[in-house]
Write an enzyme that holds these catalytic residues in place. Structure first.
Site, PDB file in Angstrom:
ATOM      1  N   ARG A 122     -54.069 -15.478 -21.730  1.00 40.04           N
ATOM      2  CA  ARG A 122     -52.901 -14.731 -21.220  1.00 40.04           C
ATOM      3  C   ARG A 122     -51.873 -15.633 -20.532  1.00 40.04           C
ATOM      4  NH1 ARG A 122     -57.081 -11.121 -19.749  1.00 40.04           N
ATOM      5  NH2 ARG A 122     -57.277  -9.485 -21.310  1.00 40.04           N
ATOM      6  N   LYS A 144     -37.880 -19.137 -25.743  1.00 36.81           N
ATOM      7  CA  LYS A 144     -38.222 -18.330 -26.932  1.00 36.81           C
ATOM      8  C   LYS A 144     -39.312 -19.077 -27.691  1.00 36.81           C
ATOM      9  CE  LYS A 144     -34.099 -15.674 -28.011  1.00 36.81           C
ATOM     10  NZ  LYS A 144     -33.002 -15.463 -28.981  1.00 36.81           N
ATOM     11  N   GLU A 186     -26.428 -26.806 -34.262  1.00 40.93           N
ATOM     12  CA  GLU A 186     -26.648 -26.069 -33.008  1.00 40.93           C
ATOM     13  C   GLU A 186     -25.768 -26.627 -31.888  1.00 40.93           C
ATOM     14  OE1 GLU A 186     -28.305 -23.299 -33.081  1.00 40.93           O
ATOM     15  OE2 GLU A 186     -30.105 -23.452 -34.334  1.00 40.93           O
ATOM     16  N   LYS A 228     -26.527 -23.703 -22.617  1.00 36.08           N
ATOM     17  CA  LYS A 228     -27.683 -22.828 -22.882  1.00 36.08           C
ATOM     18  C   LYS A 228     -28.306 -22.363 -21.564  1.00 36.08           C
ATOM     19  CE  LYS A 228     -31.504 -21.598 -25.642  1.00 36.08           C
ATOM     20  NZ  LYS A 228     -32.287 -21.726 -26.841  1.00 36.08           N
ATOM     21  N   GLU A 238     -32.614 -11.665 -23.450  1.00 34.75           N
ATOM     22  CA  GLU A 238     -31.646 -11.227 -24.466  1.00 34.75           C
ATOM     23  C   GLU A 238     -31.370  -9.726 -24.432  1.00 34.75           C
ATOM     24  OE1 GLU A 238     -31.715 -13.582 -28.102  1.00 34.75           O
ATOM     25  OE2 GLU A 238     -30.908 -11.862 -29.179  1.00 34.75           O
ATOM     26  N   ARG A 242     -27.233 -13.239 -24.127  1.00 39.93           N
ATOM     27  CA  ARG A 242     -27.951 -14.326 -24.823  1.00 39.93           C
ATOM     28  C   ARG A 242     -27.793 -14.254 -26.335  1.00 39.93           C
ATOM     29  NH1 ARG A 242     -33.893 -17.000 -23.583  1.00 39.93           N
ATOM     30  NH2 ARG A 242     -33.865 -18.375 -25.387  1.00 39.93           N
ATOM     31  N   ASN A 246     -26.954 -16.771 -30.972  1.00 43.78           N
ATOM     32  CA  ASN A 246     -27.334 -16.574 -32.373  1.00 43.78           C
ATOM     33  C   ASN A 246     -26.135 -16.577 -33.312  1.00 43.78           C
ATOM     34  OD1 ASN A 246     -30.212 -16.345 -32.441  1.00 43.78           O
ATOM     35  ND2 ASN A 246     -29.955 -14.508 -31.200  1.00 43.78           N
ATOM     36  N   HIS A 249     -26.577 -17.135 -37.018  1.00 45.26           N
ATOM     37  CA  HIS A 249     -28.002 -16.998 -37.337  1.00 45.26           C
ATOM     38  C   HIS A 249     -28.309 -15.783 -38.214  1.00 45.26           C
ATOM     39  CE1 HIS A 249     -28.285 -20.091 -34.328  1.00 45.26           C
ATOM     40  NE2 HIS A 249     -29.594 -20.121 -34.359  1.00 45.26           N
ATOM     41  N   HIS A 253     -30.444 -16.753 -41.122  1.00 45.13           N
ATOM     42  CA  HIS A 253     -31.835 -16.322 -41.321  1.00 45.13           C
ATOM     43  C   HIS A 253     -32.021 -15.701 -42.701  1.00 45.13           C
ATOM     44  CE1 HIS A 253     -32.973 -16.121 -36.742  1.00 45.13           C
ATOM     45  NE2 HIS A 253     -32.919 -17.335 -37.210  1.00 45.13           N
ATOM     46  N   HIS A 266     -33.368 -25.146 -41.005  1.00 44.09           N
ATOM     47  CA  HIS A 266     -32.823 -24.096 -40.140  1.00 44.09           C
ATOM     48  C   HIS A 266     -31.371 -24.416 -39.750  1.00 44.09           C
ATOM     49  CE1 HIS A 266     -32.678 -21.049 -37.001  1.00 44.09           C
ATOM     50  NE2 HIS A 266     -32.286 -21.971 -36.149  1.00 44.09           N
TER      51      HIS A 266
HETATM   52  P1  NAD Z   1     -38.775 -29.276 -37.282  1.00 43.63           P
HETATM   53  O1  NAD Z   1     -39.562 -28.979 -36.100  1.00 43.63           O
HETATM   54  O2  NAD Z   1     -39.300 -28.863 -38.605  1.00 43.63           O
HETATM   55  O3  NAD Z   1     -38.457 -30.829 -37.296  1.00 43.63           O
HETATM   56  C1  NAD Z   1     -37.691 -31.342 -38.349  1.00 43.63           C
HETATM   57  C2  NAD Z   1     -38.402 -32.513 -39.063  1.00 43.63           C
HETATM   58  O4  NAD Z   1     -38.232 -33.689 -38.287  1.00 43.63           O
HETATM   59  C3  NAD Z   1     -39.875 -32.323 -39.252  1.00 43.63           C
HETATM   60  O5  NAD Z   1     -40.260 -32.881 -40.472  1.00 43.63           O
HETATM   61  C4  NAD Z   1     -40.452 -33.133 -38.110  1.00 43.63           C
HETATM   62  O6  NAD Z   1     -41.761 -33.556 -38.339  1.00 43.63           O
HETATM   63  C5  NAD Z   1     -39.498 -34.289 -38.067  1.00 43.63           C
HETATM   64  N1  NAD Z   1     -39.381 -34.995 -36.802  1.00 43.63           N
HETATM   65  C6  NAD Z   1     -39.396 -34.479 -35.562  1.00 43.63           C
HETATM   66  N2  NAD Z   1     -39.074 -35.408 -34.669  1.00 43.63           N
HETATM   67  C7  NAD Z   1     -38.888 -36.545 -35.350  1.00 43.63           C
HETATM   68  C8  NAD Z   1     -38.517 -37.846 -34.972  1.00 43.63           C
HETATM   69  N3  NAD Z   1     -38.204 -38.164 -33.725  1.00 43.63           N
HETATM   70  N4  NAD Z   1     -38.433 -38.795 -35.935  1.00 43.63           N
HETATM   71  C9  NAD Z   1     -38.674 -38.475 -37.222  1.00 43.63           C
HETATM   72  N5  NAD Z   1     -38.990 -37.260 -37.650  1.00 43.63           N
HETATM   73  C10 NAD Z   1     -39.091 -36.294 -36.710  1.00 43.63           C
HETATM   74  O7  NAD Z   1     -37.318 -28.601 -37.183  1.00 43.63           O
HETATM   75  P2  NAD Z   1     -36.268 -28.451 -36.007  1.00 43.63           P
HETATM   76  O8  NAD Z   1     -34.955 -28.499 -36.666  1.00 43.63           O
HETATM   77  O9  NAD Z   1     -36.548 -29.363 -34.892  1.00 43.63           O
HETATM   78  O10 NAD Z   1     -36.543 -26.973 -35.478  1.00 43.63           O
HETATM   79  C11 NAD Z   1     -36.372 -25.863 -36.319  1.00 43.63           C
HETATM   80  C12 NAD Z   1     -37.227 -24.741 -35.784  1.00 43.63           C
HETATM   81  O11 NAD Z   1     -36.786 -24.414 -34.471  1.00 43.63           O
HETATM   82  C13 NAD Z   1     -37.148 -23.470 -36.588  1.00 43.63           C
HETATM   83  O12 NAD Z   1     -38.433 -22.951 -36.778  1.00 43.63           O
HETATM   84  C14 NAD Z   1     -36.313 -22.532 -35.745  1.00 43.63           C
HETATM   85  O13 NAD Z   1     -36.619 -21.189 -35.948  1.00 43.63           O
HETATM   86  C15 NAD Z   1     -36.681 -22.992 -34.367  1.00 43.63           C
HETATM   87  N6  NAD Z   1     -35.675 -22.695 -33.349  1.00 43.63           N
HETATM   88  C16 NAD Z   1     -36.106 -22.099 -32.213  1.00 43.63           C
HETATM   89  C17 NAD Z   1     -35.206 -21.833 -31.198  1.00 43.63           C
HETATM   90  C18 NAD Z   1     -35.699 -21.264 -29.907  1.00 43.63           C
HETATM   91  O14 NAD Z   1     -34.873 -20.876 -29.073  1.00 43.63           O
HETATM   92  N7  NAD Z   1     -36.983 -21.222 -29.684  1.00 43.63           N
HETATM   93  C19 NAD Z   1     -33.852 -22.187 -31.351  1.00 43.63           C
HETATM   94  C20 NAD Z   1     -33.463 -22.801 -32.524  1.00 43.63           C
HETATM   95  C21 NAD Z   1     -34.386 -23.055 -33.534  1.00 43.63           C
HETATM   96  N1  GLY Z   2     -31.606 -20.116 -30.002  1.00 43.66           N
HETATM   97  C1  GLY Z   2     -31.195 -18.862 -29.500  1.00 43.66           C
HETATM   98  C2  GLY Z   2     -31.764 -18.548 -28.175  1.00 43.66           C
HETATM   99  O1  GLY Z   2     -32.478 -19.324 -27.588  1.00 43.66           O
HETATM  100  O2  GLY Z   2     -31.515 -17.493 -27.674  1.00 43.66           O
END
Ligand code: NAD
Ligand code: GLY
Length: 367
Positions: A122, A144, A186, A228, A238, A242, A246, A249, A253, A266
């Site tokens: 939890r 998130k 972003e 942010k 949100e 917030r 998006n 997005h 999406h 993404h």
């Molecule tokens: P990712 O985590 O897939 O990383 C992208 C690629 O880069 C992967 O292959 C990873 O292994 C590689 N990588 C990471 N760091 C590296 C480094 N320093 N050197 C070399 N390679 C490296 O993708 P992302 O773009 O970081 O994140 C996308 C994800 O984030 C999606 O799932 C999206 O939904 C999520 N997201 C979440 C929020 C949130 O608020 N929680 C906001 C935006 C996006």
């Molecule tokens: N990436 C959108 C949020 O964190 O709300």
């Protein structure tokens, strides 16, 4: 380089985002974290060979038992099955509720590790150590967390804040150019929704950002985190404001889900989605065409797609609409878009299907 700190003010859940060079492998970075007997680093098979050992060494003085779990790399693994691997390791190692998790990687690792931390016993503490630009400017901040479901992206999850975010700009040096561009999507997002001066700054510095120039990256990460943090502090879960984060997005999406997760990155889908959302804002009379065109030019310059993919051979726009109805912002089946309001901000509202179809038809190349 100096360490810059951005604070996110959430009462008892407040925390700092540390931004700088050579931070993640310095034990001093973690000095203020609570004492625990166990720590689990969660990472993936791309990031582990680059950085996991260095983080493990930095943590070993503080935690008696430091384990590393290496997950498969990719958005297609942001699933229940992969999440379960984290629980397996925690349980197999008898980890108690003081165990602290460290998410070392991009947004996929960060979202899954955060969700594991939110649910294991939890709730156990966790730290974000984002290593992609996208994760440093967005996903690691704001709490998130979650995983994808075959019927919708990020549909299963929780709001759960980390204890700290460690943005080490040096880790971006190993990031592939395509991933850097995805992160820029972003960064660009924050300009039109919250700070037109920042939009101008990005326009003037996009080449430096794409060349990974440290001073430019440091400013982009810091300003993005500040915006942010300002938004999340006002609306953590949100209820309203917030949602502006998006921007792009809803269309994005649909692109990701429609093509299959992992096909477009993404950030690429968000970049193209912002072009479409800016066009919709223009067609609704909210902004001048010049702003939509300016944004499109910047997104293109950042190495991101500005033409949307075809998702269905017949009734492509209908397929987009169907996918967008699964969006978390939809209410009673009505799709709600984040649209530019013409005064440097954004609004959340619906739009007539016919107009949305026009935007999709004009944005897609369907052969
Ligand atoms: P990712 O985590 O897939 O990383 C992208 C690629 O880069 C992967 O292959 C990873 O292994 C590689 N990588 C990471 N760091 C590296 C480094 N320093 N050197 C070399 N390679 C490296 O993708 P992302 O773009 O970081 O994140 C996308 C994800 O984030 C999606 O799932 C999206 O939904 C999520 N997201 C979440 C929020 C949130 O608020 N929680 C906001 C935006 C996006
Ligand atoms: N990436 C959108 C949020 O964190 O709300």
């Amino acid at each position: 380089m100096n360490v810059r700190t951005v604070s996110i003010d959430l009462q008892q859940r407040s925390y700092n985002i540390a931004i700088g060079d050579s931070l993640f492998d310095n034990p001093a970075t973690y000095a203020e974290l609570p004492i625990a007997s166990s720590a689990l680093i969660v990472t993936n098979n791309t990031v582990a060979p680059l950085y996991a050992q260095r983080l493990q060494r930095a943590l070993q003085g503080k935690y008696a038992n430091v384990q590393t779990l290496i997950l498969p790399d990719g958005e297609e693994y942001k699933t229940w099955q992969t999440l379960n691997q984290i629980f397996d390791v925690l349980l197999q190692n008898g980890c108690d509720r003081k165990t602290i998790l460290f998410a070392l990687g991009g947004g996929v690792v960060g979202d899954m590790t955060g969700f594991a931390a939110a649910s294991y016993m939890r709730g156990v503490p966790f730290v974000q150590v984002p290593t992609t630009l996208l994760a440093q400017v967005d996903s690691s901040v704001g709490g998130k967390t979650g995983i994808n479901h075959p019927l919708g992206k990020n549909m299963i999850g929780a709001f759960y804040q980390p204890l700290k975010v460690v943005c080490d700009l040096a880790t971006l040096k190993t990031l592939p150019a395509r991933e850097l561009s995805a992160g820029l999507a972003e960064v660009i997002k924050y300009g039109p929704i919250a700070d037109l001066d920042f939009l101008s700054w990005i326009e003037n510095n996009v080449d430096a950002l794409m060349a990974c120039e440290p001073a430019a990256l440091a400013h982009a990460v810091r300003r993005s985190c500040e915006i942010k943090a300002w938004v999340v502090a006002q609306d953590e879960r949100e209820a309203g404001l917030r949602a502006i984060l998006n921007f792009g997005h809803t269309f994005g999406h649909a692109i990701e889900a429609g093509l299959g997760y992992g096909s477009w990155l993404h950030g690429e889908a968000v970049g193209c989605g912002m072009v479409m959302a800016a066009q919709l804002s223009y067609r609704l009379g909210l902004v001048e065409l010049a702003l939509a065109q300016r944004l499109t030019a910047l997104i293109r310059k950042a190495g991101l797609p500005v033409t949307a993919p075809c998702l269905a051979e017949t009734d492509n726009a209908g397929r987009y609409l169907e996918l967008m109805r699964v969006d978390k912002k939809a209410q009673s089946g009505e799709i709600r878009f984040v649209l530019l309001d013409g005064s440097g901000g954004a609004v959340l509202r619906g739009a007539p299907d016919a107009l949305v179809r026009e935007v999709i038809d004009a944005s897609c190349i369907c052969l």
